[in-house]
Design an enzyme around this catalytic site. Structure first.
Site, mmCIF file in Angstrom:
data_model
loop_
_atom_site.group_PDB
_atom_site.id
_atom_site.type_symbol
_atom_site.label_atom_id
_atom_site.label_comp_id
_atom_site.label_asym_id
_atom_site.label_seq_id
_atom_site.Cartn_x
_atom_site.Cartn_y
_atom_site.Cartn_z
ATOM 1 N N CYS A 148 0.848 -1.194 0.000
ATOM 2 C CA CYS A 148 0.000 0.000 0.000
ATOM 3 C C CYS A 148 0.878 1.235 0.000
ATOM 4 O O CYS A 148 2.108 1.149 0.071
ATOM 5 C CB CYS A 148 -0.946 0.007 1.208
ATOM 6 N N CYS A 198 3.724 1.730 2.460
ATOM 7 C CA CYS A 198 5.006 1.077 2.181
ATOM 8 C C CYS A 198 5.902 1.998 1.351
ATOM 9 O O CYS A 198 7.079 2.198 1.677
ATOM 10 C CB CYS A 198 4.798 -0.230 1.426
ATOM 11 N N ASP A 248 3.061 29.813 -30.718
ATOM 12 C CA ASP A 248 4.065 30.394 -31.599
ATOM 13 C C ASP A 248 3.493 30.322 -33.022
ATOM 14 O O ASP A 248 2.615 29.499 -33.294
ATOM 15 C CB ASP A 248 5.364 29.593 -31.499
ATOM 16 N N ASP A 273 7.942 25.355 -31.202
ATOM 17 C CA ASP A 273 8.775 24.320 -31.823
ATOM 18 C C ASP A 273 10.236 24.697 -31.940
ATOM 19 O O ASP A 273 11.045 23.876 -32.351
ATOM 20 C CB ASP A 273 8.248 24.008 -33.232
ATOM 21 N N ASP A 292 11.623 29.374 -28.491
ATOM 22 C CA ASP A 292 10.411 29.155 -27.687
ATOM 23 C C ASP A 292 10.725 28.525 -26.325
ATOM 24 O O ASP A 292 9.845 28.457 -25.462
ATOM 25 C CB ASP A 292 9.435 28.233 -28.432
#
Length: 892
Positions: free
Chosen positions: A44, A47, A560, A765, A769
């Site tokens: 769980c 742990c 952009d 891209d 940017d």
């Protein structure tokens, strides 16, 4: 401590009036390494939190993340202070088993099996032979497995070289081969088999135990045998149930004792503690009842042996189903890894490029600069470029792009894609972990490791949940015990042989078992695992839970222009000369300067200029001296003793160059047609104007329209001029425009919108940017963009289609809706189940929840949460996107 001292020294120098800059030493050994470890035994979220805390407490560990769903740990550590073997030791001391996946940044690793090794001296000899090779970073030997593990730099050396060196060492006595694949899937299958085996064996004992206590007691002949007294009040049925339950409790259920002991030893409590307490309470009270019956002539007690055994059986069934389901959450990575072909055809060429020989090799033996033959229908064995041949390659498994891509000499290919019709010879450029497929797998794995911020909610609850449940369970037992003493409920509602103590005990055990927080711990990571896997299969790479959580809140997207809203392949569409000179001379001068720039507009100009020279493949441009690139404005250099400036209007004004009215008119006309106007100055005089067009991406208008319907504000930000920016924005339907923006301006605009209360996504891209991608709440990089932009982004759109912006946001919304549903189910289940298990309905209806049914319900809760997350596998992108024509323009 070392970093703190460096900061103090720097601050002290600054305070006395001087400027100090920290210069990092260029050492071979990195100050931070990343270690990945597979952890078994976690049940769980308590742990995973315990292991995380233990790892973070180690000196030299900078950060540690432990993922319950993937059963892995990622540790960032300083190798000068701590080693990965110490990390494994701490995990084992915490009570779990750790297996090293990778240490440091040595991801390029090959494991070889060496036959013929008969002594440690042989391995030492092999190790020394390998260590002297250039590019070898680390060599590890495992004598008991006859295995050698080598970490290396693929640009300098490769696995075939290692095999050659090993086999030439020791007079040819050794034989080296690739070590058999042993991966995560093998460990997962072993765990599934183990739980299945435990569950089946538990049924062997539990079914007859259930029949003895629940069914046979109502069959007269069998009941008489079971009620036969052996010693005083101890019956045959009691002894039989005791014998049947003991193997289940102590042999099959041993794992719960082990887990509980290890957890308690380190001051934490997990699911194993609750199960051990619950089953032991039922078992040892039953033992007490049997022994007391054996020594008493009038004791009428009840045993609950079936309670403990059925509880263990149902929990094992739940864990088996949970492991099965969790295995399916990581199917995306398994499918990605299966894309790599098993073998490849290696070609040996002579100096003229003719094939001398062909050899089939294991694809893991491919080295950089190898020439590989790809036949029709075969998978491309490595990233590279085409040396010879023409074909179409299906790249949908990597990029999500369904249409086959034409490939000819010089074109790049991606490993794992499928060659459709022609024979290709490719030259391998990126192998091992440098390949696109490996990087995608690493990206998805890292995403599934990273915790979403919402996961902290579950971690905080689980820290206190188990101790609280234990207290609640004891309080429930005490309340019902006292209620029974004071006759607070009709005695007719319980069997006559059951005492108030025994009834209270059952209520207490039911509360302890049903309240286990397993489902809570699985709610977020399983959904994130499936969501990121589904995204990867659709060409949307999401870098973890943080990106998913932020993306579903996005209400403002900044686009952009070039390469994002537009195709990114600009072309020169018009040239107007303002000076008496030949068009050829004009373009040779500006091509000579623009060939030094990486800007898309510069490439468009150089491509167009090739029309005016004889050798179009390898044109010889004049030399450009004193080349200067003015970011966001243009370029400047001396060509043939002439000062050439190519750029926008701002650059000309900054250089004190007068712009004639005719040039202004041409610029205005170009901008009105959504074209970019470029001014060319020769010796401080405007000599011409270029008009460059970059067409909109197919479907751009529709995508912006859909975003509006999703209540998301769209903005254009570009370094281009205002006229072109406004024309493009008007064409796609965007109202807010920011033009002539430098890279730092883009990041500044992102922060301004964030300050205005928007959750901002940036889609770009290019290198320029990157600052804005980092500044945004969610950075989305177009997949065809630069490596820097992709590295800076939170989400990578592999197909370079604008539609995937919508897919990414929609998928994140669906994933977080699923996470919320998982939390509602997990918490609602506990809030509803605990009162029922505690007996709230008992005083009014006589209804009570036996512990074994509570155990079954607890197991069902965990399985249902995982299955709920698995439903994300059937995610379909918004139907509005299905009608878009996204392939209307094909750019070669």
């Amino acid at each position: 401590m070392e970093e703190f001292q460096e900061e103090r020294i720097q601050e002290t120098i600054d305070k006395v009036g001087f400027q100090a800059t920290l210069i990092q030493e260029d050492t071979k050994e990195k100050s931070t390494q990343v270690c990945k470890i597979r952890i078994s035994g976690m049940t769980c979220t308590s742990c995973s939190s315990t292991i995380e805390s233990a790892l973070r407490a180690i000196s030299g560990v900078q950060n540690a993340q432990v993922a319950l769903a993937t059963e892995k740990a990622e540790v960032h550590y300083n190798p000068k202070f701590v080693s990965y073997s110490q990390l494994l030791q701490v995990i084992e001391e915490t009570g779990f088993e750790g297996t090293l996946i990778s240490s440091g940044d040595n991801i390029n690793k090959i494991e070889l099996k060496v036959d013929g090794v008969n002594s440690d001296h042989s391995l030492i000899m092999i190790e020394k032979s390998l260590q002297v090779l250039p590019g070898v970073q680390e060599v590890e030997t495992y004598p008991e497995l006859s295995k050698v593990s080598i970490s290396y730099e693929p640009d300098m050396v490769g696995p075939r070289t290692f095999i050659s060196v090993i086999e030439s060492t020791g007079s040819g006595h050794f034989k080296a081969t690739i070590y058999p694949r042993e991966g995560e899937e093998t460990g997962r299958q072993q765990e599934i088999k183990q739980y299945y085996k435990f569950f089946v064996w538990s049924l062997v004992f539990t079914i007859p135990l259930f029949l003895t206590s629940m069914v046979f007691m109502y069959i007269p002949g069998i009941k008489m045998v079971l009620d036969t007294k052996l010693v005083n009040m101890m019956t045959v049925g009691m002894m039989l149930r005791w014998e049947l339950s003991t193997p289940v409790q102590f042999i099959i259920g041993r794992r719960f004792y082990t887990g509980a002991y290890k957890a308690l030893r380190h001051g934490s409590a997990n699911m194993d503690v609750l199960i051990a307490l619950g089953t032991n309470s039922a078992y040892f009270y039953s033992v007490y009842s049997v022994l007391r019956a054996a020594y008493s002539k009038d004791f009428k007690g009840t045993d609950f042996f079936e309670t403990s055994s059925m509880l263990i059986s149902f929990i094992l069934l739940g864990k088996y189903l949970e492991v099965l389901a969790k295995g399916k959450t990581s199917e995306a990575i398994a499918k990605l890894m299966d894309l790599a072909p098993e073998t490849a055809v290696l070609l040996t060429l002579d100096d003229e490029g003719n094939v001398i020989s062909e050899q089939e090799i294991d694809s893991r033996l491919i080295q950089k600069n190898d020439v590989i033959k790809i036949i029709p229908g075969a998978k491309v064995a490595s990233d590279g470029y085409v040396l010879w041949g023409e074909s179409h390659v299906n790249e949908s498994m990597i990029t999500g792009e369904a249409r086959p891509v034409s490939k000819r000499k010089g074109d790049t290919v991606i490993g794992g894609t499928v060659n459709e019709n022609g024979v290709l010879r490719i030259k391998a450029t990126r192998v091992g972990s440098d390949s696109a497929l490996s990087q995608i797998v690493q990206l998805v794995e890292s995403a599934q490791m990273a915790k979403a911020p919402v996961q902290k909610f579950a971690d905080r609850i689980s820290k206190y949940f188990v101790p609280l449940v234990i207290m609640l369970s004891f309080s429930t037992w005490l309340a019902w015990f006292l209620a029974g003493r004071f006759h607070s409920y009709p005695k007719s509602w319980i069997p006559s042989s059951m005492s108030s103590f025994e009834l209270a005990l059952q209520f207490g055990i039911s509360v302890m078992v049903i309240a286990c927080p397993c489902a809570l711990g699985l709610a977020t990571p399983t959904a994130v695992m499936v969501g990121t896997g589904v995204g990867a299969s659709q060409g949307v790479l999401i870098k973890g839970g943080q990106a998913l959580e932020s993306a579903h809140k996005v209400n403002c997207i900044i686009f952009d222009k070039t390469g994002t809203l537009t195709v990114g392949k600009p072309v020169v569409v018009d040239t107007q000369l303002l000076k008496n000179m030949e068009l050829r001379e004009f373009y040779v001068l500006i091509a000579a300067i623009e060939v030094n720039s990486e800007h898309p507009l510069a490439k468009a100009i150089v491509t167009y200029a090739k029309k005016f020279v004889e050798d179009k493949e390898n044109p010889a441009w004049p030399e450009a001296q004193d080349f200067i690139s003015i970011t966001g404005n243009g370029v400047k250099a001396i060509v043939q003793n002439k000062e050439i400036i190519v750029g926008n209007k701002s650059l000309m004004l900054d250089q004190n160059i007068a712009i004639p009215a005719s040039a202004e008119d041409i610029l205005a006309q170009a901008e009105g047609m959504a074209q970019t106007g470029i001014l060319v100055s020769i010796d401080k005089e405007v000599a011409g104007v270029l008009a460059i067009s970059d067409p909109l991406k197919p479907g751009a208008q529709e995508v912006i329209s859909i975003l509006k319907s999703m209540k998301i504000k769209s903005i254009v930000v570009t370094g281009d001029n205002w006229g072109t920016a406004n024309a493009i924005a008007k064409e796609v339907g965007i109202e807010t425009v920011i033009a002539e923006a430098k890279p730092e301006d883009k990041a500044k605009k992102v922060r301004e919108f964030q300050d205005a209360g928007y959750t901002v996504a940036m889609v770009g891209d290019g290198i320029n940017d990157s600052p804005a991608l980092v500044a945004a709440d969610v950075g989305m990089a177009i997949g065809a963009g630069t490596d820097i932009a992709i590295e800076a982004a939170d989400i990578v759109l592999m197909k370079s289609n604008l539609e995937d912006v919508i897919t990414a946001i929609d998928l994140s919304r669906k994933t977080f809706s699923r996470i919320r549903l998982n939390y509602i189910w997990a918490l609602g289940y506990n809030m509803l189940g605990i009162p029922i298990a505690a007996g709230v309905m008992f005083p009014f209806t006589g209804f009570r929840l036996p512990p074994w049914i509570a155990g079954a319900a607890m197991a069902a809760s965990s399985v249902s949460v995982v299955c709920s997350s698995l439903l994300l596998k059937y995610y379909k992108r918004p139907h509005k996107l299905n009608n878009l024509d996204l392939h209307g323009i094909q750019i070669e």
